[in-house]
Design a protein around this motif. Sequence first.
Motif, short mmCIF file in Angstrom:
data_model
loop_
_atom_site.label_atom_id
_atom_site.label_comp_id
_atom_site.label_asym_id
_atom_site.label_seq_id
_atom_site.Cartn_x
_atom_site.Cartn_y
_atom_site.Cartn_z
N TYR A 115 44.73 36.65 43.06
CA TYR A 115 43.44 36.05 42.72
C TYR A 115 42.36 37.12 42.57
CZ TYR A 115 39.04 33.67 42.81
OH TYR A 115 37.77 33.26 42.48
N LYS A 119 42.18 37.00 38.97
CA LYS A 119 41.42 35.74 38.98
C LYS A 119 42.33 34.56 38.66
CE LYS A 119 37.77 38.08 39.94
NZ LYS A 119 38.45 39.37 40.16
N ASP A 121 43.82 31.28 39.30
CA ASP A 121 43.42 30.13 40.10
C ASP A 121 44.59 29.48 40.83
OD1 ASP A 121 40.72 30.31 39.56
OD2 ASP A 121 40.84 29.08 37.75
N ARG A 124 45.07 31.37 44.00
CA ARG A 124 44.02 31.02 44.95
C ARG A 124 44.31 29.65 45.59
NH1 ARG A 124 38.20 29.77 42.59
NH2 ARG A 124 39.51 28.18 41.59
N VAL A 189 39.51 36.08 48.87
CA VAL A 189 39.16 34.79 48.27
C VAL A 189 37.84 34.26 48.81
CG1 VAL A 189 39.96 32.40 47.94
CG2 VAL A 189 41.61 34.28 47.94
#
Length: 627
Positions: A115, A119, A121, A124, A189
């Motif tokens: 993440y 990035k 998702d 995450r 995060v």
Amino acid sequence: MMHGIANCLALALIGTWAPFVAGQAAPIATGDIGVVAHVFDISQVTLNDGRVQENQNRTLSYLKSVDTNRLLYNFRATHKLSTNGAQKNGGWDAPDFPFRSHMQGHFLSAWSQCYASLKDDECRTRATGFVAELRKCQANSQAAGFAAGYLSGFPESEFDKVESGQSTTVVYYSLHKTMAGLLDVWRNVGDQTAKTVLLDMAAWVDNRTGRLSYDKMQSVLNVEYGGMQDVLAELYRQTGDQRWLKVAQRFDQASTFDWLARGEDRLNGNHANTNIPKWVGAAHEYKATGTQKYRDVASHAWDMVVGAHSYAIGGNSQNEHFRPANAIAGYLTKDTAEHCNTYNMLKLTRELWTLEGASGQGSSTRYMDFYERALMNHILGAQDPHSAHGHITYFSSLNPGARKGLGPVWGGGTWSTDYDSFWCCQGSGVEQNTRLMDAIYGYDDSSLYVNLYAPSTLNWSQKGVRVTQSGDFPNTDTVTMTVSGTGSFGLKIRIPSWSQGAEVSINGQKQNIPTATGTYAQVPSRTWANGDKVAIKLPMRAYLIEANDDASLAAISYGPVILIGNYGNSNVNSAPTIKLDTLKRSSGSGLVFTANTSDGKSVNLGPWYDGGKDFNYVTYWKYTGSL
């Protein structure tokens, strides 16, 4: 959740104390003593198309495929919650395995790192969702008969057995992995539940160890305890609460720290991966306290391992243990170079580099030279390049006629699997292969460091610029750095110990700056314009890395890449003799070589990181002639 907070900070805050980590989702509360340079947070660096990214992508595929309910099975069962009909895992995560549930912390770290950098998702969501389920387990600890804050896949009574000397189960090793994973989810995060679970676990550790006498605690430390100092010292850094530093120091083992601080090499016979995490912890404790002994422990240990206990690929140990200093030739076996050791040596190397930057004693590139060799050869090469899920081999065999994935069965004598392995090395592999961008770039109060060479992009948001590194390194010897945006800074470019005649050009103009081997070439601070290009040419050559104890036996390296000989299915029981003056590169687009051996036969050679699964290989050779 908290992205961008640290990105607004001025570089004037870097110095000896750095109260924040740029890019980190959850800002830290304290800084580091003795630091002269920093590596960028992984949230500011992404890998681009290339050999290094391939390892990351295979691991990412595994991270997104794994069944989280299966990973939660032991936690839920131990804490008397429903397992929701999940299947049981095998290997080191089977319900009857003594220190089950160590692997899950590595998954948490890996998801959070994907993440942070990508990035992603889904990663995450997996990380935060998993943490939420762990919180439910922890909340039921007392109902399950445990002390408040306890969280593990095995009962708390296992700690009673270790404290009474009735067990050598590595309970704190496993606990550390969970705590480290929670810390990563919190800081990468910004997840507050991860913070809560971690702090409650740390309080449990404090209560558990605080009731023991010094001597009793030292006896507990005779059982492998992973990176407990590391995670607790980092928790102090993250919170500013001195309580956690005090708990971290309870895990200082006097029986090893004393002789290491004096620079005495007593590593022979010691279990390697029991000790290396302690040295990482010592480095963090130095940065927290400024106590010179901690720095001496960490730096002396690094010098010993790299100088006298490491193989050409950057790995160390045989049968998981250190052998006598400089004893290399006599320990080229199937069970060399445990993956976990190198994963932890990279951590140690990274921390020590921040204390020296470009001004280290001797070769100022010594730390990143080692980091590159270990990463490019052992780390990349321990992953199966034909596995969609990037499975790992426990040992990287160096015996003549070796084949990867054919080490001893007890130590993971094949490649890891999705659900039936979960060895320590599979865990470190999952984590390391999602942190491959770490340490490529660094910075100090005036300059950008280029430490490693791999296609990648740095988002230097503090300066308002992006720097993209491109090129087909190590197949070619030139990389290009392209600046997007405008900003003022200098460059410190690592000129590796394997390169001679390096050149640095800016927008096609060769720079009149020193580029001596083993130093950082320094471009003075200037205002960079959008589209500026820096070309770094690092001429490569073939050279020998001799066994410390037998100069007639050597590995062959081309630039940073160890070359292995392809012997197909032929049995090789002793080191062949290669005629060095016949070594020729047979492909301009890849690292493909041929050479003749003393029996008149020709052998193909290629990168250690790509071969050895489907053929028997040779890493160390007898040799005649010269390169």
